[in-house]
Enzyme design. Structure first.
Site, PDB file in Angstrom:
ATOM      1  N   VAL A 131       4.286 -10.813 -11.258  1.00  0.00           N
ATOM      2  CA  VAL A 131       3.315 -10.846  -9.881  1.00  0.00           C
ATOM      3  C   VAL A 131       2.496 -12.150 -10.140  1.00  0.00           C
TER       4      VAL A 131
ATOM      5  N   ILE B  27       2.657   6.200 -13.318  1.00  0.00           N
ATOM      6  CA  ILE B  27       2.068   6.316 -11.876  1.00  0.00           C
ATOM      7  C   ILE B  27       2.824   5.802 -10.912  1.00  0.00           C
TER       8      ILE B  27
ATOM      9  N   HIS C 147      21.509  34.040 -19.944  1.00  0.00           N
ATOM     10  CA  HIS C 147      22.328  33.380 -18.825  1.00  0.00           C
ATOM     11  C   HIS C 147      22.286  34.008 -17.777  1.00  0.00           C
TER      12      HIS C 147
ATOM     13  N   ALA D 255      -0.544  -0.076 -10.200  1.00  0.00           N
ATOM     14  CA  ALA D 255      -0.293   0.838 -11.223  1.00  0.00           C
ATOM     15  C   ALA D 255       0.175   0.211 -12.516  1.00  0.00           C
ATOM     16  N   VAL D 256      -0.870  -0.641 -13.173  1.00  0.00           N
ATOM     17  CA  VAL D 256      -0.372  -1.384 -14.350  1.00  0.00           C
ATOM     18  C   VAL D 256      -1.205  -0.878 -15.792  1.00  0.00           C
ATOM     19  N   GLY D 257      -1.406   0.461 -15.660  1.00  0.00           N
ATOM     20  CA  GLY D 257      -2.150   1.047 -16.851  1.00  0.00           C
ATOM     21  C   GLY D 257      -3.537   1.504 -16.461  1.00  0.00           C
TER      22      GLY D 257
ATOM     23  N   GLY E  15       4.221  -2.043 -11.146  1.00  0.00           N
ATOM     24  CA  GLY E  15       4.450  -1.485 -12.478  1.00  0.00           C
ATOM     25  C   GLY E  15       5.144  -0.164 -12.155  1.00  0.00           C
ATOM     26  N   ALA E  16       6.355  -0.188 -13.093  1.00  0.00           N
ATOM     27  CA  ALA E  16       7.300   1.002 -12.947  1.00  0.00           C
ATOM     28  C   ALA E  16       7.181   1.699 -14.133  1.00  0.00           C
TER      29      ALA E  16
ATOM     30  N   LYS F 257       0.572  15.962  -8.769  1.00  0.00           N
ATOM     31  CA  LYS F 257       1.498  16.993  -8.634  1.00  0.00           C
ATOM     32  C   LYS F 257       1.595  17.692  -7.620  1.00  0.00           C
TER      33      LYS F 257
HETATM   34  P1  FAD Z   1     -11.303  11.764 -17.726  1.00  0.00           P
HETATM   35  O1  FAD Z   1     -10.181  12.766 -16.960  1.00  0.00           O
HETATM   36  O2  FAD Z   1     -11.093  10.374 -17.192  1.00  0.00           O
HETATM   37  O3  FAD Z   1     -12.741  12.444 -17.591  1.00  0.00           O
HETATM   38  C1  FAD Z   1     -13.610  11.730 -18.111  1.00  0.00           C
HETATM   39  C2  FAD Z   1     -15.044  12.232 -17.368  1.00  0.00           C
HETATM   40  O4  FAD Z   1     -16.023  11.467 -18.036  1.00  0.00           O
HETATM   41  C3  FAD Z   1     -15.122  11.664 -15.822  1.00  0.00           C
HETATM   42  O5  FAD Z   1     -15.247  12.928 -15.001  1.00  0.00           O
HETATM   43  C4  FAD Z   1     -16.135  10.768 -15.751  1.00  0.00           C
HETATM   44  O6  FAD Z   1     -16.998  10.860 -14.578  1.00  0.00           O
HETATM   45  C5  FAD Z   1     -17.060  11.276 -16.879  1.00  0.00           C
HETATM   46  N1  FAD Z   1     -18.048  10.220 -17.304  1.00  0.00           N
HETATM   47  C6  FAD Z   1     -17.757   8.905 -18.139  1.00  0.00           C
HETATM   48  N2  FAD Z   1     -18.941   8.318 -18.256  1.00  0.00           N
HETATM   49  C7  FAD Z   1     -19.724   9.076 -18.033  1.00  0.00           C
HETATM   50  C8  FAD Z   1     -21.317   8.934 -18.431  1.00  0.00           C
HETATM   51  N3  FAD Z   1     -21.678   7.979 -19.050  1.00  0.00           N
HETATM   52  N4  FAD Z   1     -21.978  10.072 -18.220  1.00  0.00           N
HETATM   53  C9  FAD Z   1     -21.513  11.080 -17.550  1.00  0.00           C
HETATM   54  N5  FAD Z   1     -20.001  11.222 -17.232  1.00  0.00           N
HETATM   55  C10 FAD Z   1     -19.268  10.281 -17.545  1.00  0.00           C
HETATM   56  N6  FAD Z   1      -1.875  13.269 -17.877  1.00  0.00           N
HETATM   57  C11 FAD Z   1      -1.084  14.317 -18.184  1.00  0.00           C
HETATM   58  O7  FAD Z   1      -1.179  14.475 -19.192  1.00  0.00           O
HETATM   59  N7  FAD Z   1      -0.124  14.754 -17.396  1.00  0.00           N
HETATM   60  C12 FAD Z   1      -0.111  14.165 -15.924  1.00  0.00           C
HETATM   61  O8  FAD Z   1       0.698  14.698 -15.026  1.00  0.00           O
HETATM   62  C13 FAD Z   1      -0.807  13.161 -15.572  1.00  0.00           C
HETATM   63  N8  FAD Z   1      -0.822  12.682 -14.285  1.00  0.00           N
HETATM   64  C14 FAD Z   1      -1.760  11.674 -13.872  1.00  0.00           C
HETATM   65  C15 FAD Z   1      -1.811  11.079 -12.591  1.00  0.00           C
HETATM   66  C16 FAD Z   1      -2.516  10.312 -12.255  1.00  0.00           C
HETATM   67  C17 FAD Z   1      -2.353   9.707 -10.991  1.00  0.00           C
HETATM   68  C18 FAD Z   1      -3.645   9.585 -13.070  1.00  0.00           C
HETATM   69  C19 FAD Z   1      -4.578   8.568 -12.811  1.00  0.00           C
HETATM   70  C20 FAD Z   1      -3.528  10.183 -14.623  1.00  0.00           C
HETATM   71  C21 FAD Z   1      -2.814  11.058 -14.759  1.00  0.00           C
HETATM   72  N9  FAD Z   1      -2.569  11.655 -16.076  1.00  0.00           N
HETATM   73  C22 FAD Z   1      -2.034  12.609 -16.604  1.00  0.00           C
HETATM   74  C23 FAD Z   1      -3.556  11.358 -17.230  1.00  0.00           C
HETATM   75  C24 FAD Z   1      -4.712  12.275 -17.331  1.00  0.00           C
HETATM   76  O9  FAD Z   1      -5.584  12.336 -15.923  1.00  0.00           O
HETATM   77  C25 FAD Z   1      -5.894  11.687 -18.327  1.00  0.00           C
HETATM   78  O10 FAD Z   1      -4.925  11.575 -19.439  1.00  0.00           O
HETATM   79  C26 FAD Z   1      -7.113  12.811 -18.612  1.00  0.00           C
HETATM   80  O11 FAD Z   1      -7.616  13.040 -17.476  1.00  0.00           O
HETATM   81  C27 FAD Z   1      -7.717  12.110 -19.593  1.00  0.00           C
HETATM   82  O12 FAD Z   1      -8.988  13.199 -19.784  1.00  0.00           O
HETATM   83  P2  FAD Z   1     -10.373  12.708 -20.445  1.00  0.00           P
HETATM   84  O13 FAD Z   1     -11.039  13.956 -20.493  1.00  0.00           O
HETATM   85  O14 FAD Z   1     -10.276  11.848 -21.626  1.00  0.00           O
HETATM   86  O15 FAD Z   1     -10.999  11.546 -19.380  1.00  0.00           O
HETATM   87  P1  NAD Z   2       1.798   2.651 -17.659  1.00  0.00           P
HETATM   88  O1  NAD Z   2       1.506   2.149 -18.859  1.00  0.00           O
HETATM   89  O2  NAD Z   2       2.602   3.981 -17.627  1.00  0.00           O
HETATM   90  O3  NAD Z   2       2.745   1.620 -16.651  1.00  0.00           O
HETATM   91  C1  NAD Z   2       2.330   0.576 -16.221  1.00  0.00           C
HETATM   92  C2  NAD Z   2       3.458  -0.352 -16.028  1.00  0.00           C
HETATM   93  O4  NAD Z   2       2.819  -1.774 -15.425  1.00  0.00           O
HETATM   94  C3  NAD Z   2       4.227  -0.840 -17.332  1.00  0.00           C
HETATM   95  O5  NAD Z   2       5.735  -0.383 -16.945  1.00  0.00           O
HETATM   96  C4  NAD Z   2       3.801  -2.228 -17.356  1.00  0.00           C
HETATM   97  O6  NAD Z   2       4.762  -3.202 -17.998  1.00  0.00           O
HETATM   98  C5  NAD Z   2       3.559  -2.700 -16.118  1.00  0.00           C
HETATM   99  N1  NAD Z   2       2.864  -3.786 -15.657  1.00  0.00           N
HETATM  100  C6  NAD Z   2       1.651  -4.234 -16.372  1.00  0.00           C
HETATM  101  N2  NAD Z   2       1.348  -5.185 -15.799  1.00  0.00           N
HETATM  102  C7  NAD Z   2       1.911  -5.592 -14.843  1.00  0.00           C
HETATM  103  C8  NAD Z   2       1.789  -6.829 -13.873  1.00  0.00           C
HETATM  104  N3  NAD Z   2       1.101  -7.634 -13.902  1.00  0.00           N
HETATM  105  N4  NAD Z   2       2.876  -6.789 -12.800  1.00  0.00           N
HETATM  106  C9  NAD Z   2       4.054  -6.078 -13.030  1.00  0.00           C
HETATM  107  N5  NAD Z   2       3.863  -4.928 -13.865  1.00  0.00           N
HETATM  108  C10 NAD Z   2       2.999  -4.611 -14.795  1.00  0.00           C
HETATM  109  O7  NAD Z   2       0.531   3.126 -16.750  1.00  0.00           O
HETATM  110  P2  NAD Z   2       0.134   3.814 -15.411  1.00  0.00           P
HETATM  111  O8  NAD Z   2       1.509   4.268 -14.639  1.00  0.00           O
HETATM  112  O9  NAD Z   2      -0.566   2.960 -14.756  1.00  0.00           O
HETATM  113  O10 NAD Z   2      -0.343   4.968 -16.096  1.00  0.00           O
HETATM  114  C11 NAD Z   2      -1.669   5.026 -16.835  1.00  0.00           C
HETATM  115  C12 NAD Z   2      -1.857   6.038 -17.592  1.00  0.00           C
HETATM  116  O11 NAD Z   2      -1.755   7.278 -17.036  1.00  0.00           O
HETATM  117  C13 NAD Z   2      -0.476   6.194 -18.537  1.00  0.00           C
HETATM  118  O12 NAD Z   2      -0.977   5.850 -19.874  1.00  0.00           O
HETATM  119  C14 NAD Z   2      -0.205   7.363 -18.567  1.00  0.00           C
HETATM  120  O13 NAD Z   2      -0.036   7.990 -19.849  1.00  0.00           O
HETATM  121  C15 NAD Z   2      -1.185   8.464 -17.545  1.00  0.00           C
HETATM  122  N6  NAD Z   2      -0.393   9.115 -16.893  1.00  0.00           N
HETATM  123  C16 NAD Z   2       0.411  10.252 -17.161  1.00  0.00           C
HETATM  124  C17 NAD Z   2       1.134  10.813 -16.201  1.00  0.00           C
HETATM  125  C18 NAD Z   2       1.999  11.967 -16.674  1.00  0.00           C
HETATM  126  O14 NAD Z   2       1.779  12.387 -17.530  1.00  0.00           O
HETATM  127  N7  NAD Z   2       2.971  12.432 -16.008  1.00  0.00           N
HETATM  128  C19 NAD Z   2       0.999  10.512 -14.995  1.00  0.00           C
HETATM  129  C20 NAD Z   2       0.388   9.490 -14.401  1.00  0.00           C
HETATM  130  C21 NAD Z   2      -0.285   8.725 -15.279  1.00  0.00           C
END
Ligand code: FAD
Ligand code: NAD
Length: 482
Positions: free
Chosen positions: A245, A192, A454, A279-281, A188-189, A58
């Site tokens: 791909v 992310i 408003h 960015a495929v999940g 991945g659309a 963000k």
């Molecule tokens: P995580 O945040 O993944 O934290 C898990 C923690 O556990 C990590 O710090 C890891 O080091 C630690 N850990 C793992 N195994 C061990 C172990 N054995 N011992 C000690 N520590 C350990 N979500 C939103 O809601 N809004 C968003 O705008 C958003 N944007 C995102 C953008 C990106 C680029 C990405 C990648 C994700 C985004 N997400 C967003 C998703 C969000 O980040 C996750 O859903 C969230 O962080 C999950 O929280 P969590 O606590 O379950 O796990």
């Molecule tokens: P996503 O599941 O949102 O999107 C992945 C996309 O990749 C899908 O549209 C899928 O069809 C496509 N895909 C999968 N395999 C593919 C391939 N081989 N070739 C082409 N396309 C393919 O996953 P993400 O964007 O990687 O994000 C991961 C997770 O992080 C999501 O579950 C999301 O909830 C979380 N996240 C949340 C936010 C937010 O809340 N604003 C922001 C970033 C990430």
């Protein structure tokens, strides 16, 4: 000597640190173990969300949006800017500062709430025992009646485009580019792909997104998704749907490029990029976490199996956040963390899984909660729809930011709100009003009878609610029952 706690939390992402703080607030002796090291090899709390997820993405979205505003939109307000330049390292550096501030904030919250933050890697060795190995290899055992696993998730890799952390990167690498790539590919659309694709497209990269599915954002209301596809196209993102791909080749030498091979309806294709984001999940992360003797059950995709209250099959062991079923969203994990803490303290809290808001932080933002039309049609539920375009909202026009619409869906019989879907500026904050309303089982009429300031963007929600009952004032009322 084994240190004794009431609760040990594994992982300090949003699910884990919130669980730990709430446990401590409820009078439970709590430790939270975290293995994350930052670039300076220091332990940092906050997990994916604070370090490489929600917050840094963000920060870059906001910076790049300001750049586009300065370059393209200030003119419409009568503001002339002679030269707008971009300093990518400064932008990325600002993002890093915010990350440092917030991760330090979690550490401060641990201290204030008397949570013991422990650096190291945790392994569950019995249902009430955790082995911690610190970064020097020293081991220590912790005992606790309750253990909360919050180990999160990691990006999914695909063999066609192996990450080399230089030319082919995952979401973490895409937050660190030090210059704008000329040609950027995104696989991945999804959330992310669209967010980080937007960041670099706004800064001048030529961005091509390759999406395997034929549908754009299949989980999103169809009308909103169509609107999004149109707007993102206008902004310069090339989104190729149905692009499967099949492989990739890195060029030799310095300044490598990557050629991605894919197939679509026209057959085999090739496209060359300077950088590629995969960015495929994401997948749940439990590597080396669970000793076989504990027998915590996972499902076939690697998620820890839990019930509605996040209890695993092993009594006293809970799991929350990305490592369990449901959307991978920070706020979903946080609420689960609170629920588990309160259940341990004998309170009867329950997360409402029907009302998890989702937001894609592009501009305009896409946000939704509850059911969409396709889901209601499939369930055979009769509903009314009220829509209102931001182009008819005074505040959106005043801001010169009037793309998008609000769509509110209410039960045709009871008028209870069943869902809300938005694309527009500040959609995340606007949606939250409806999430609250839905928590209180509000009807579209309730929103219609509420006074809105408003001029405000939220008036579009008011009008959509009025429209659901055929009473919109600032737009013609169309057929709305389905
Ligand atoms: P995580 O945040 O993944 O934290 C898990 C923690 O556990 C990590 O710090 C890891 O080091 C630690 N850990 C793992 N195994 C061990 C172990 N054995 N011992 C000690 N520590 C350990 N979500 C939103 O809601 N809004 C968003 O705008 C958003 N944007 C995102 C953008 C990106 C680029 C990405 C990648 C994700 C985004 N997400 C967003 C998703 C969000 O980040 C996750 O859903 C969230 O962080 C999950 O929280 P969590 O606590 O379950 O796990
Ligand atoms: P996503 O599941 O949102 O999107 C992945 C996309 O990749 C899908 O549209 C899928 O069809 C496509 N895909 C999968 N395999 C593919 C391939 N081989 N070739 C082409 N396309 C393919 O996953 P993400 O964007 O990687 O994000 C991961 C997770 O992080 C999501 O579950 C999301 O909830 C979380 N996240 C949340 C936010 C937010 O809340 N604003 C922001 C970033 C990430």
């Amino acid at each position: 000597m084994t240190k004794q706690y009431d609760v040990v939390v594994i992982g300090s992402g949003p699910a884990g640190y919130v669980a730990a703080i709430r446990c401590a607030q409820l009078g439970l002796r709590t430790a939270c173990i975290e293995k994350w090291l930052n670039k300076d090899n220091k332990t940092v709390y906050g997990g994916t969300c604070l370090n490489v997820g929600c917050i840094p993405s963000k920060a870059l979205l906001d910076s790049s949006h300001k750049y586009v505003e300065a370059q393209q939109h200030l003119d419409a307000h009568g503001i002339k800017v002679n030269e707008v330049a971009i300093d990518v390292p400064a932008m990325v550096g600002r993002k890093d500062k915010i990350v440092t501030q917030l991760t330090a904030g979690v550490k401060g919250l641990f201290t204030a709430n008397k949570v013991d933050g422990i650096a190291g890697t945790a392994k569950l060795i019995a249902k009430d025992r955790v082995l911690v190995t610190d970064h020097e290899g020293n081991e220590a055992a912790l005992a606790a009646k309750h253990i909360i696993i919050a180990s999160g998730s990691v990006p999914i890799d695909i063999p066609q485009t192996p990450i080399d952390h230089e030319t082919i990167v995952d979401s973490t690498g895409a937050l660190e580019f030090q210059e704008v790539p000329k040609r950027l590919g995104v696989i991945g659309a999804g959330v992310i792909g669209l967010e980080l694709g937007s960041v670099w497209s706004r800064m001048g990269a030529e961005v091509t997104v390759l999406e395997a599915l034929d549908d754009f954002l299949p989980a999103v209301d169809r009308q909103i998704a169509r609107e999004g596809l149109k707007i993102f196209g206008r902004q310069g993102l090339t989104i190729k749907l149905g692009a499967r791909v099949t492989g990739s080749k890195l060029s030799k030498g310095r300044n490598k490029t990557v050629t991605v091979e894919y197939t679509d309806t026209d057959g085999k294709q090739k496209i060359q990029f300077d950088k590629l984001i995969v960015a495929v999940g994401r997948r749940p992360y439990t590597a080396a976490l669970l000793d076989d003797s504990v027998a915590v059950e996972l499902d076939e995709r690697g998620y820890i199996l839990v019930d509605e209250q996040c209890a695993t099959n092993v009594p006293g062991v809970y799991a929350v956040g990305d490592v369990v079923r449901g959307p991978m969203l920070a706020h979903k994990g946080m609420e689960e963390g609170v629920m588990v803490a309160e259940r341990i303290a004998d309170k009867k809290t329950q997360v409402n899984y029907d009302l998890v808001p989702t937001v894609i932080y592009t501009h305009p933002e896409i946000a939704w909660v509850g059911k969409n039309e396709a889901e209601l049609e499939e369930a055979g539920t009769e509903y009314n729809v009220g829509s209102f375009p931001f182009a008819a909202n005074g505040r959106a026009l005043a801001a010169n930011d009037a793309d998008g619409l609000v769509k509110l869906i209410a039960d045709a019989r009871t008028d209870r709100i069943l869902g809300c879907h938005l694309i527009g500026a500040s959609a995340a904050d606007l949606l939250q009003q409806i999430v609250i309303a839905m928590e209180f089982s509000a009807s579209a009429e309730d929103i219609g009878l509420t006074m809105f300031s408003h001029p405000a963007l939220s008036e579009a929600i008011h009008e959509a609610a009025l429209a659901a009952n055929g009473h919109a004032i600032h737009i013609g009322n169309r057929k709305r029952r389905k």
